[in-house]
Design an enzyme around this catalytic site. Structure first.
Site, PDB file in Angstrom:
ATOM      1  N   LEU A 100       0.823  -1.217   0.000  1.00 10.11           N
ATOM      2  CA  LEU A 100       0.000   0.000   0.000  1.00 10.11           C
ATOM      3  C   LEU A 100       0.848   1.254   0.000  1.00 10.11           C
ATOM      4  O   LEU A 100       0.452   2.282  -0.541  1.00 10.11           O
ATOM      5  CB  LEU A 100      -0.915   0.006   1.231  1.00 10.11           C
ATOM      6  CG  LEU A 100      -2.036  -1.043   1.268  1.00 10.11           C
ATOM      7  CD1 LEU A 100      -2.765  -0.975   2.592  1.00 10.11           C
ATOM      8  CD2 LEU A 100      -3.018  -0.836   0.122  1.00 10.11           C
ATOM      9  N   GLY A 101       2.027   1.160   0.608  1.00  4.81           N
ATOM     10  CA  GLY A 101       2.882   2.344   0.647  1.00  4.81           C
ATOM     11  C   GLY A 101       4.159   2.072   1.422  1.00  4.81           C
ATOM     12  O   GLY A 101       4.282   1.091   2.151  1.00  4.81           O
ATOM     13  N   GLY A 131       8.846   5.989   6.354  1.00  5.31           N
ATOM     14  CA  GLY A 131      10.151   6.057   6.981  1.00  5.31           C
ATOM     15  C   GLY A 131      10.371   4.962   8.004  1.00  5.31           C
ATOM     16  O   GLY A 131      11.502   4.676   8.382  1.00  5.31           O
ATOM     17  N   GLY A 183       8.795   1.765   7.704  1.00  2.12           N
ATOM     18  CA  GLY A 183       8.565   0.430   7.178  1.00  2.12           C
ATOM     19  C   GLY A 183       7.680   0.435   5.947  1.00  2.12           C
ATOM     20  O   GLY A 183       7.432   1.468   5.333  1.00  2.12           O
ATOM     21  N   LYS A 194       1.696  -3.440   8.815  1.00  2.00           N
ATOM     22  CA  LYS A 194       2.927  -2.655   8.742  1.00  2.00           C
ATOM     23  C   LYS A 194       4.112  -3.528   9.128  1.00  2.00           C
ATOM     24  O   LYS A 194       4.209  -3.998  10.264  1.00  2.00           O
ATOM     25  CB  LYS A 194       2.850  -1.436   9.649  1.00  2.00           C
ATOM     26  CG  LYS A 194       4.083  -0.550   9.528  1.00  2.00           C
ATOM     27  CD  LYS A 194       3.904   0.738  10.290  1.00  2.00           C
ATOM     28  CE  LYS A 194       5.119   1.637  10.111  1.00  2.00           C
ATOM     29  NZ  LYS A 194       5.002   2.893  10.825  1.00  2.00           N
ATOM     30  N   ASP A 239       5.060  12.227  14.244  1.00  3.42           N
ATOM     31  CA  ASP A 239       5.291  12.300  12.793  1.00  3.42           C
ATOM     32  C   ASP A 239       4.003  12.725  12.089  1.00  3.42           C
ATOM     33  O   ASP A 239       3.528  12.068  11.170  1.00  3.42           O
ATOM     34  CB  ASP A 239       5.769  10.952  12.261  1.00  3.42           C
ATOM     35  CG  ASP A 239       6.340  11.056  10.841  1.00  3.42           C
ATOM     36  OD1 ASP A 239       6.691  12.169  10.420  1.00  3.42           O
ATOM     37  OD2 ASP A 239       6.427  10.014  10.161  1.00  3.42           O
TER      38      ASP A 239
END
Length: 598
Positions: free
Chosen positions: A279-280, A283, A285, A301, A399
């Protein structure tokens, strides 16, 4: 040239010049025309023209035939007769097969079952049908399969013959073995000969210990893998987390929905973490889309190396994060602790990130785009305010950025990615941490002191709010150096009173000047260099909700009087001219800081 003498000297034998003469046609000659010439009497010996005959003729013939068939006087004929000739030809528009294959249009070997052969006589090539086929290779379907089984004289088979494309098979009848191409080559099978018994015994003696050793090795490896998984599970705080889950389930009627997954479950859910399930990348993982056994779609994740921390501390953080229950926070459903770096399982949010909606191809360009932006800002701020104020203990995100704010099918904001999250420490000495986050959103005070606070999230959210208002990226490396930082451009524009030029045209056109000044004031406060001077996330959320109600209220669409506007905005009228004093807002040009007032 060839000269023929008088026939009276004819002798048996080959055609050597007496009453018969021959000339060999050289190779590579494209044209040949025979020509008969009488030798004048006055210029030569009478022997060449005495006893001559008027029966003279020339013909083309195979040289080998002439050498073997000619006898003296046998060619002195006046009737029609036939002789063999040799047609030596080739396709000569190119030099050889290699050159011919380059031009598929002029390539003469049209059949798919043909091949090219270089000419042995000068340049060019010819075409032959492939082995096992016959016919005309110069036609598209000119080469046909040869049925070898029907040509018993050429293809001998004393067993069961089966024609195959380009070949054939010849097998001994059932119950026999041997060579079916030889007569009496097939003999009855011996089901278990002495030689076979010997070979079987030797094989078992050699390979049985090998296979036993191999299975023993696999068993040891499996036990080692189980021990490794158990070790990681304990190191990552699995026992403590299990105890916390049991205690939670024992003191509450619900289960909380948090689960500890096995590595095999997550591998099955993501098809062995296939590339098409990604999916993406972040920074901290890679995030994969997964489908659990109960058909629940989740986001998994797979983190990179994490900081070394006490096992119980990590497990405690995971458990507390799993208890967050807010509609605008992505739910943590579980984790996998059997690996070196734990994997986290979140609820799946279907509509991408806020970053892609602002800067991507989808874009917030509809008529309700500004309403959607304000609502997303309010929902995100409320989620962060909840984590700062209502969670126990408070949780710092660390973040905050548009890429970490997800949108569902209704464009409802959900704050995600707690890779840099920290439980707010109670001990002042524990506040120093390794700086994590994303360039362009990092709190300068956090960068200088390495102390993550709730005001660090406020600064990062101020950058997110600025992106929503300007539709510009936080960092833009393609332009001039002074325009690369969105925060720097905005602060410099505020300093000279030109900040509205940076705002998106739709924001300038649809927002009333009072609301614009109020939200500008809020952004400037969030981006203050001093964390103490920044508002709390709760204040930010309340201000944004007030602005959203003001924008959607009918009064905002008409010319309301000042008293009505102040009542709706619940604020004092502001002077749009900002005044700066030392030590609050960073001036990047003069390397000094300023504070502002209204």
């Amino acid at each position: 040239m060839s000269v023929c003498g008088p026939s009276k000297f004819t002798l048996p034998g080959s055609c050597t010049g007496v009453a018969c003469c021959q000339s060999g046609i050289p190779a590579a000659v494209d044209y040949f025309e025979p020509y008969l010439l009488d030798i004048p009497k006055e210029q030569t010996d009478p022997i060449f023209y005495s006893n001559s005959t008027t029966c003279r003729y020339v013909f083309l013939v195979e040289a080998e035939w002439l050498n073997t068939k000619y006898t003296g006087g046998s060619l002195n004929r006046t009737d029609d007769f036939a002789v063999p000739v040799v047609l030596d030809w080739a396709v000569r528009n190119v030099r050889n097969c290699k050159a011919a294959k380059r031009n598929a249009t002029d390539y003469a070997c049209r059949s798919m079952l043909s091949h090219c052969v270089n000419s042995k006589n000068s340049t060019g090539y010819r075409c032959n049908c492939s082995k096992g086929y016959e016919g005309n290779p110069y036609l598209d379907d000119g080469c046909k399969d040869i049925n070898e089984c029907e040509r018993k004289g050429k293809h001998t088979c004393h067993g069961a013959c089966t024609n195959t494309p380009g070949s054939y098979t010849c097998q001994c009848p059932p119950g026999t073995s041997g060579d079916a191409t030889r007569k009496d080559g097939c003999r009855p099978k011996d089901s278990f000969t002495l030689a076979l018994k010997v070979v079987t015994g030797v094989s078992l003696g050699v390979f049985l210990p090998f296979f036993m050793s191999f299975w023993l090795y696999l068993g040891l490896q499996k036990r080692k893998l189980i021990r490794t998984k158990q070790k990681f599970f304990e190191v990552n705080g699995g026992l403590f987390l299990q105890q916390q889950i049991r205690n939670y389930n024992g003191t509450s009627k619900g289960t909380g929905g948090f689960k500890i997954f096995s590595k095999e479950e997550l591998e099955k859910a993501t098809n062995e973490f296939a590339a098409d399930q990604v999916l993406g990348h972040g920074g901290h993982g890679i995030v994969y889309k997964g489908v659990l056994e109960d058909k629940t779609i989740v986001a998994i994740k797979k983190s990179k190396m994490m900081e070394e921390a006490p096992t119980t501390e990590f497990a405690r953080e995971m458990f507390i994060l799993s208890q967050i229950n807010h509609k605008n926070v992505v739910k943590l459903l579980g984790c996998c602790l059997e690996v070196e770096v734990p994997m986290l399982v979140y609820e799946f949010v279907s509509n991408g990130t806020l970053y892609h909606y602002i800067h991507g191809s989808k874009g917030l360009d509809s008529d309700a785009a500004l309403d959607a932006c304000l609502r997303i800002a309010v929902e995100s701020a409320e989620a962060l305010a909840y984590m700062h104020s209502s969670a126990s203990p408070p949780i710092l995100h660390g973040d905050v950025k548009t890429a970490n704010i997800l949108l569902d099918h209704k464009l409802t904001a959900k704050v995600s990615d707690f890779g840099a999250s920290k439980l707010a420490p109670t001990d002042e000495a524990k506040m120093a941490t390794l700086v994590q986050g994303t360039c362009g959103y990092l709190d300068p005070e956090y960068l200088m002191t390495c102390r993550l606070t709730d005001k660090s999230d406020v600064y990062s959210f101020g950058v997110v709010l600025l992106e929503l208002l300007t539709r510009k990226k936080a960092l833009y490396f393609d332009g001039p150096e002074e325009d690369r930082s969105l925060v720097l451009c905005f602060m410099m524009a505020v300093k000279v009173g030109q900040h509205q030029d940076l705002l998106d045209s739709q924001v300038r056109d649809e927002m009333r000047i009072e609301a614009l000044e109020e939200i500008t004031h809020l952004v400037v406060r969030c981006l203050n260099m001093s964390g103490e001077e920044r508002p709390t996330m709760k204040e930010v959320a309340e201000t944004l909700e007030m602005l959203r109600r003001y924008h959607s209220h009918p009064w905002a669409q008409a010319d309301a009087n000042p008293e009505e506007e102040q009542s709706l905005l619940a604020m004092e009228p502001r002077n749009a001219n900002y005044k700066f004093t030392q030590d609050c807002v960073l001036d990047f040009e003069a390397s000094s800081t300023y504070s502002y007032s209204l």
